[in-house]
Design a protein around this motif. Structure first.
Motif, PDB file in Angstrom:
ATOM      1  N   LYS A 196       0.840  -1.200   0.000  1.00  0.00           N
ATOM      2  CA  LYS A 196       0.000   0.000   0.000  1.00  0.00           C
ATOM      3  C   LYS A 196       0.875   1.250   0.000  1.00  0.00           C
ATOM      4  CE  LYS A 196      -3.956  -2.224   1.149  1.00  0.00           C
ATOM      5  NZ  LYS A 196      -4.238  -3.131   0.126  1.00  0.00           N
ATOM      6  N   TYR A 197       0.357   2.307  -0.558  1.00  0.00           N
ATOM      7  CA  TYR A 197       1.041   3.595  -0.534  1.00  0.00           C
ATOM      8  C   TYR A 197       1.268   4.013   0.921  1.00  0.00           C
ATOM      9  CZ  TYR A 197       1.926   8.553  -1.067  1.00  0.00           C
ATOM     10  OH  TYR A 197       2.491   9.794  -1.005  1.00  0.00           O
ATOM     11  N   GLY A 198       2.484   4.451   1.236  1.00  0.00           N
ATOM     12  CA  GLY A 198       2.813   4.887   2.588  1.00  0.00           C
ATOM     13  C   GLY A 198       3.259   3.773   3.516  1.00  0.00           C
ATOM     14  N   ALA A 199       3.216   2.524   3.054  1.00  0.00           N
ATOM     15  CA  ALA A 199       3.623   1.395   3.900  1.00  0.00           C
ATOM     16  C   ALA A 199       5.126   1.411   4.117  1.00  0.00           C
ATOM     17  CB  ALA A 199       3.209   0.084   3.259  1.00  0.00           C
ATOM     18  N   GLU A 200       5.542   1.093   5.326  1.00  0.00           N
ATOM     19  CA  GLU A 200       6.975   0.972   5.631  1.00  0.00           C
ATOM     20  C   GLU A 200       7.350  -0.489   5.418  1.00  0.00           C
ATOM     21  OE1 GLU A 200       9.928   1.850   9.355  1.00  0.00           O
ATOM     22  OE2 GLU A 200       8.112   3.061   9.126  1.00  0.00           O
ATOM     23  N   ILE A 201       8.276  -0.737   4.506  1.00  0.00           N
ATOM     24  CA  ILE A 201       8.615  -2.108   4.120  1.00  0.00           C
ATOM     25  C   ILE A 201      10.128  -2.306   4.041  1.00  0.00           C
ATOM     26  CG2 ILE A 201       6.470  -2.462   2.827  1.00  0.00           C
ATOM     27  CD1 ILE A 201       8.093  -2.009   0.256  1.00  0.00           C
ATOM     28  N   THR A 202      10.507  -3.568   3.999  1.00  0.00           N
ATOM     29  CA  THR A 202      11.881  -3.966   3.694  1.00  0.00           C
ATOM     30  C   THR A 202      11.819  -4.834   2.450  1.00  0.00           C
ATOM     31  OG1 THR A 202      12.472  -3.940   6.039  1.00  0.00           O
ATOM     32  CG2 THR A 202      13.952  -5.129   4.552  1.00  0.00           C
ATOM     33  N   VAL A 203      12.641  -4.509   1.479  1.00  0.00           N
ATOM     34  CA  VAL A 203      12.686  -5.239   0.212  1.00  0.00           C
ATOM     35  C   VAL A 203      14.011  -5.979   0.118  1.00  0.00           C
ATOM     36  CG1 VAL A 203      12.721  -4.991  -2.297  1.00  0.00           C
ATOM     37  CG2 VAL A 203      11.257  -3.514  -0.934  1.00  0.00           C
ATOM     38  N   TYR A 204      13.953  -7.274  -0.171  1.00  0.00           N
ATOM     39  CA  TYR A 204      15.142  -8.099  -0.410  1.00  0.00           C
ATOM     40  C   TYR A 204      15.088  -8.563  -1.856  1.00  0.00           C
ATOM     41  CZ  TYR A 204      15.404  -8.451   4.685  1.00  0.00           C
ATOM     42  OH  TYR A 204      15.488  -8.165   6.019  1.00  0.00           O
ATOM     43  N   GLY A 205      16.218  -8.467  -2.542  1.00  0.00           N
ATOM     44  CA  GLY A 205      16.255  -8.904  -3.928  1.00  0.00           C
ATOM     45  C   GLY A 205      17.632  -8.717  -4.515  1.00  0.00           C
ATOM     46  N   THR A 206      17.661  -8.458  -5.812  1.00  0.00           N
ATOM     47  CA  THR A 206      18.942  -8.244  -6.481  1.00  0.00           C
ATOM     48  C   THR A 206      18.951  -6.866  -7.131  1.00  0.00           C
ATOM     49  OG1 THR A 206      18.111  -9.326  -8.476  1.00  0.00           O
ATOM     50  CG2 THR A 206      19.372 -10.689  -6.942  1.00  0.00           C
ATOM     51  N   TYR A 207      20.124  -6.262  -7.128  1.00  0.00           N
ATOM     52  CA  TYR A 207      20.306  -4.960  -7.763  1.00  0.00           C
ATOM     53  C   TYR A 207      20.384  -5.170  -9.268  1.00  0.00           C
ATOM     54  CZ  TYR A 207      22.519  -0.621  -9.249  1.00  0.00           C
ATOM     55  OH  TYR A 207      22.814   0.548  -9.900  1.00  0.00           O
ATOM     56  N   GLU A 208      19.547  -4.443 -10.014  1.00  0.00           N
ATOM     57  CA  GLU A 208      19.460  -4.625 -11.465  1.00  0.00           C
ATOM     58  C   GLU A 208      20.061  -3.469 -12.257  1.00  0.00           C
ATOM     59  OE1 GLU A 208      18.499  -7.499 -12.785  1.00  0.00           O
ATOM     60  OE2 GLU A 208      18.177  -8.215 -10.744  1.00  0.00           O
ATOM     61  N   GLY A 209      20.747  -2.554 -11.584  1.00  0.00           N
ATOM     62  CA  GLY A 209      21.356  -1.425 -12.277  1.00  0.00           C
ATOM     63  C   GLY A 209      20.413  -0.236 -12.316  1.00  0.00           C
ATOM     64  N   LEU A 210      20.796   0.754 -13.101  1.00  0.00           N
ATOM     65  CA  LEU A 210      19.975   1.954 -13.238  1.00  0.00           C
ATOM     66  C   LEU A 210      18.979   1.762 -14.365  1.00  0.00           C
ATOM     67  CD1 LEU A 210      22.712   4.723 -12.872  1.00  0.00           C
ATOM     68  CD2 LEU A 210      21.145   3.874 -11.125  1.00  0.00           C
ATOM     69  N   GLY A 211      17.749   2.178 -14.110  1.00  0.00           N
ATOM     70  CA  GLY A 211      16.723   2.102 -15.134  1.00  0.00           C
ATOM     71  C   GLY A 211      16.896   3.207 -16.156  1.00  0.00           C
ATOM     72  N   SER A 212      16.051   3.223 -17.145  1.00  0.00           N
ATOM     73  CA  SER A 212      16.161   4.224 -18.204  1.00  0.00           C
ATOM     74  C   SER A 212      15.934   5.644 -17.671  1.00  0.00           C
ATOM     75  CB  SER A 212      15.156   3.918 -19.317  1.00  0.00           C
ATOM     76  OG  SER A 212      13.837   3.948 -18.803  1.00  0.00           O
ATOM     77  N   MET A 213      15.287   5.767 -16.536  1.00  0.00           N
ATOM     78  CA  MET A 213      15.037   7.080 -15.946  1.00  0.00           C
ATOM     79  C   MET A 213      16.118   7.441 -14.927  1.00  0.00           C
ATOM     80  SD  MET A 213      10.927   6.667 -15.511  1.00  0.00           S
ATOM     81  CE  MET A 213      10.727   8.284 -14.809  1.00  0.00           C
ATOM     82  N   GLY A 214      17.158   6.608 -14.810  1.00  0.00           N
ATOM     83  CA  GLY A 214      18.245   6.882 -13.876  1.00  0.00           C
ATOM     84  C   GLY A 214      17.973   6.436 -12.450  1.00  0.00           C
ATOM     85  N   VAL A 215      16.868   5.740 -12.238  1.00  0.00           N
ATOM     86  CA  VAL A 215      16.503   5.258 -10.901  1.00  0.00           C
ATOM     87  C   VAL A 215      17.093   3.869 -10.704  1.00  0.00           C
ATOM     88  CG1 VAL A 215      14.556   4.607  -9.409  1.00  0.00           C
ATOM     89  CG2 VAL A 215      14.356   6.560 -10.956  1.00  0.00           C
ATOM     90  N   PRO A 216      17.789   3.622  -9.569  1.00  0.00           N
ATOM     91  CA  PRO A 216      18.293   2.272  -9.295  1.00  0.00           C
ATOM     92  C   PRO A 216      17.118   1.306  -9.150  1.00  0.00           C
ATOM     93  CG  PRO A 216      19.226   3.884  -7.770  1.00  0.00           C
ATOM     94  CD  PRO A 216      18.142   4.576  -8.521  1.00  0.00           C
ATOM     95  N   ILE A 217      17.250   0.125  -9.749  1.00  0.00           N
ATOM     96  CA  ILE A 217      16.174  -0.865  -9.740  1.00  0.00           C
ATOM     97  C   ILE A 217      16.557  -2.055  -8.877  1.00  0.00           C
ATOM     98  CG2 ILE A 217      14.741  -2.396 -11.154  1.00  0.00           C
ATOM     99  CD1 ILE A 217      14.305   0.513 -11.863  1.00  0.00           C
ATOM    100  N   ILE A 218      15.640  -2.463  -7.998  1.00  0.00           N
ATOM    101  CA  ILE A 218      15.795  -3.689  -7.206  1.00  0.00           C
ATOM    102  C   ILE A 218      14.736  -4.671  -7.703  1.00  0.00           C
ATOM    103  CG2 ILE A 218      15.650  -4.761  -4.928  1.00  0.00           C
ATOM    104  CD1 ILE A 218      16.391  -2.030  -3.723  1.00  0.00           C
ATOM    105  N   SER A 219      15.187  -5.848  -8.102  1.00  0.00           N
ATOM    106  CA  SER A 219      14.254  -6.912  -8.477  1.00  0.00           C
ATOM    107  C   SER A 219      13.882  -7.625  -7.176  1.00  0.00           C
ATOM    108  CB  SER A 219      14.919  -7.882  -9.457  1.00  0.00           C
ATOM    109  OG  SER A 219      14.019  -8.902  -9.807  1.00  0.00           O
TER     110      SER A 219
END
Length: 130
Positions: free
Chosen positions: A102-125
């Motif tokens: 949900k929007y505003g939820a405090e979370i922890t994301v575990y995954g793999t770093y996928e590099g920078l997206g086309s908009m320059g934002v780092p992507i986590i899979s």
């Protein structure tokens, strides 16, 4: 008759001697892939990302707040995670069903770093989201 008795007794002795001791069955704990990921993941730091110190495919985690749920099909991630603290940053999170996010939820994301997206934002899979 005695020969048969001796043969029978000898057979029993040989069979008993040849019987292998059965090992005790032990429960072997097998670590789940999610638990393994959580143990191996390093916290993703936006400064390290900007300085190209994080390799694509590195197991990472990040804690933050869901600051945007992406609805446009053209974007390459599903929601934006904003981190706070010493080095605040924004990460695009992909490959995760948004059913419980949900929007505003405090979370922890575990995954793999996928590099920078086309908009320059780092992507986590994302593999695990808590």
């Amino acid at each position: 008759m005695k020969k048969l008795l001796y043969l029978g007794a000898l057979s029993v002795i040989l069979l008993t001697a040849c019987e292998e001791a059965k090992p005790a069955t032990e429960l072997i704990e097998v670590e789940s892939p999610q638990a393994e990921l959580k143990n191996e993941a390093i916290e993703l730091d936006i400064v390290d990302v900007n300085e190209n110190k994080v390799e694509v495919g590195t197991k990472v985690f990040s804690k933050g707040i869901v600051s945007r749920i992406v609805t446009e099909e053209s974007l390459e991630f599903e929601f934006v995670l904003t981190t706070e603290g010493e080095n605040p940053g924004m990460y695009g999170i992909d490959d995760y069903a948004l059913a419980d996010t949900k929007y505003g939820a405090e979370i922890t994301v575990y995954g793999t770093y996928e590099g920078l997206g086309s908009m320059g934002v780092p992507i986590i899979s994302a593999i695990v989201v808590e």
